[in-house]
Write a protein that holds these residues in place. Structure first.
Motif, short mmCIF file in Angstrom:
data_model
loop_
_atom_site.label_atom_id
_atom_site.label_comp_id
_atom_site.label_asym_id
_atom_site.label_seq_id
_atom_site.Cartn_x
_atom_site.Cartn_y
_atom_site.Cartn_z
N TYR A 1 0.87 -1.06 0.09
CA TYR A 1 0.12 -0.11 -0.09
C TYR A 1 0.89 1.21 0.18
O TYR A 1 1.74 1.38 0.72
N GLU A 2 0.92 2.02 -0.92
CA GLU A 2 1.49 3.31 -0.92
C GLU A 2 1.34 4.33 0.11
O GLU A 2 0.01 4.70 0.27
N LEU A 3 2.23 4.75 0.92
CA LEU A 3 1.80 5.57 2.13
C LEU A 3 1.33 6.88 1.65
O LEU A 3 0.44 7.74 2.47
N ARG A 4 1.82 7.39 0.66
CA ARG A 4 1.21 8.67 -0.26
C ARG A 4 -0.13 8.91 -0.18
O ARG A 4 -0.76 9.91 -0.08
N GLN A 5 -0.94 7.85 -0.25
CA GLN A 5 -2.45 7.76 -0.30
C GLN A 5 -3.11 8.11 1.09
O GLN A 5 -4.19 8.45 0.93
N PHE A 10 2.89 13.25 9.29
CA PHE A 10 4.02 12.49 9.59
C PHE A 10 3.94 11.08 9.97
O PHE A 10 2.51 10.84 10.48
N ILE A 11 5.11 10.10 10.15
CA ILE A 11 4.70 8.96 10.52
C ILE A 11 5.57 8.81 11.74
O ILE A 11 6.98 8.95 11.78
N LYS A 12 5.16 7.99 12.71
CA LYS A 12 5.91 7.59 13.91
C LYS A 12 6.40 6.24 13.81
O LYS A 12 5.55 5.29 13.40
N ILE A 13 7.69 6.11 13.98
CA ILE A 13 8.49 4.73 13.98
C ILE A 13 8.92 4.41 15.37
O ILE A 13 9.53 5.13 15.93
N GLY A 14 8.15 3.11 15.83
CA GLY A 14 8.37 2.85 17.29
C GLY A 14 9.80 2.32 17.41
O GLY A 14 10.45 1.95 16.45
N MET A 24 13.27 0.90 7.06
CA MET A 24 13.60 2.22 7.15
C MET A 24 14.24 2.85 5.72
O MET A 24 13.88 3.97 5.20
N SER A 25 14.98 1.98 4.79
CA SER A 25 15.15 2.47 3.45
C SER A 25 13.83 2.69 2.75
O SER A 25 14.18 3.60 1.94
N TYR A 26 12.87 2.02 3.03
CA TYR A 26 11.75 1.96 2.25
C TYR A 26 10.89 3.20 2.92
O TYR A 26 10.43 4.23 1.80
N MET A 27 10.98 3.64 3.95
CA MET A 27 10.26 4.96 4.63
C MET A 27 11.16 6.06 4.03
O MET A 27 10.55 7.20 3.85
N ALA A 28 12.51 5.95 3.72
CA ALA A 28 13.26 7.05 3.31
C ALA A 28 12.92 7.58 1.68
O ALA A 28 12.96 8.74 1.55
N MET A 29 12.17 6.51 0.99
CA MET A 29 11.65 7.00 -0.05
C MET A 29 10.22 7.65 -0.16
O MET A 29 9.83 7.94 -1.22
N GLN A 30 9.62 7.71 1.04
CA GLN A 30 8.23 8.01 1.07
C GLN A 30 8.39 9.75 1.16
O GLN A 30 9.52 10.37 1.57
N SER A 31 7.19 10.31 1.13
CA SER A 31 6.97 11.83 1.35
C SER A 31 6.84 12.32 2.63
O SER A 31 7.02 13.46 2.79
N ALA A 32 6.51 11.40 3.72
CA ALA A 32 5.91 11.87 4.89
C ALA A 32 7.10 12.20 5.59
O ALA A 32 7.94 11.51 5.58
N VAL A 58 15.24 13.46 3.69
CA VAL A 58 14.05 13.10 4.37
C VAL A 58 14.01 14.03 5.77
O VAL A 58 14.91 14.42 6.27
N ASN A 59 12.69 14.67 5.96
CA ASN A 59 12.39 15.47 7.08
C ASN A 59 12.12 14.59 8.41
O ASN A 59 11.11 13.86 8.31
N PHE A 60 13.07 14.52 9.11
CA PHE A 60 12.89 13.47 10.35
C PHE A 60 13.43 14.22 11.53
O PHE A 60 14.14 15.26 11.62
#
Length: 243
Positions: A1-5, A10-14, A24-32, A58-60
């Motif tokens: 599922y594409e996160l941009r949809q 923002f997304i919190k990583i526990g 984390m490498s996948y999340m780095a490619m997302q826009s959030a 990434v903004n993190f």
């Protein structure tokens, strides 16, 4: 599922997922934007995650966190906030607390953390390890009021460690601050490590490398053969995926 949809701000990583390098490498490619907790992780792993996200622009933010419920005062290691600020000066540093009370959260604010995360509950007696360390409505109200007090009266953040006692005393943030500050800010423990009190949580939620299918001895590995999940017993830690 594409996160941009999902159109998330923002997304919190526990903490339990922070060493999941493929994720984390996948999340780095997302826009959030990402807020990443760092409980039960070594400084080496945190640096690796920082490099992945920073290289991807990434903004993190990173949150200092101890994955122990409840976290005892001597294990809160608030000095790691200063450590993170020196290691990662280009990103916001925050604090995710699992201790009883609001005192450590107030100290974290004074030490310059930019994001504060605390659990919230309506009933501390509910089942589950989170409820006993969560803030009830009155405690949360008190925390917010005292944070606003700090914002109005402290001109420069972070407050240096040697000045913390004077500021806490002057603003009357909490009782008996001297011994409290000494225990919460262990200046002798500088480098981030996995604490003994975190091992139970790490065993329960830490991510390991696993085979995604039955393998025979001598078979060559494909990328699709290696997955990451909670495993029993724990195997090779997930941060070694690229190895």
């Amino acid at each position: 599922y594409e996160l941009r949809q999902l159109d998330l701000q923002f997304i919190k990583i526990g903490s339990g997922d922070t060493n999941n390098i493929p994720m984390m490498s996948y999340m780095a490619m997302q826009s959030a934007a990402l807020i990443v907790s760092t409980g039960m992780q070594t400084e080496e792993t945190i640096r690796k995650v920082y490099d992945i996200l920073n290289d991807a622009h990434v903004n993190f933010a990173l949150l200092h966190c101890v994955s122990s419920y409840p976290t005892q005062l001597q294990d809160t290691k608030l000095n790691y906030i200063s450590r993170y600020q020196k290691l990662f000066p280009n990103i916001p540093i925050g604090y995710s607390g699992h201790e009883i009370g609001i005192e450590c959260s107030l100290l974290a604010i004074l030490m310059g953390e930019r994001i504060l995360e605390r659990h919230f509950t309506l009933d501390k007696n509910q089942k589950g390890s989170d409820h006993c360390v969560s803030l009830n409505p009155n405690e949360l109200r008190s925390l917010v009021e005292k944070v606003r007090l700090i914002e109005r009266n402290v001109q420069q953040l972070p407050v240096m460690l040697d000045d913390l006692l004077d500021v806490v005393t002057e603003l009357n943030l909490f009782e008996h601050p001297q011994g409290f500050i000494v225990k919460a800010c262990d200046i002798n423990d500088i480098s981030k490590s996995i604490l003994p009190c975190e091992l139970m949580c790490k065993h329960k939620l830490g991510k390991s490398l696993v085979y995604t299918r039955d393998m025979k001895a001598g078979q060559g590995l494909l990328e699709s053969d290696i997955g990451v999940k909670v495993s029993e017993p724990n195997g090779v830690s997930a941060e070694f995926y690229d190895d």
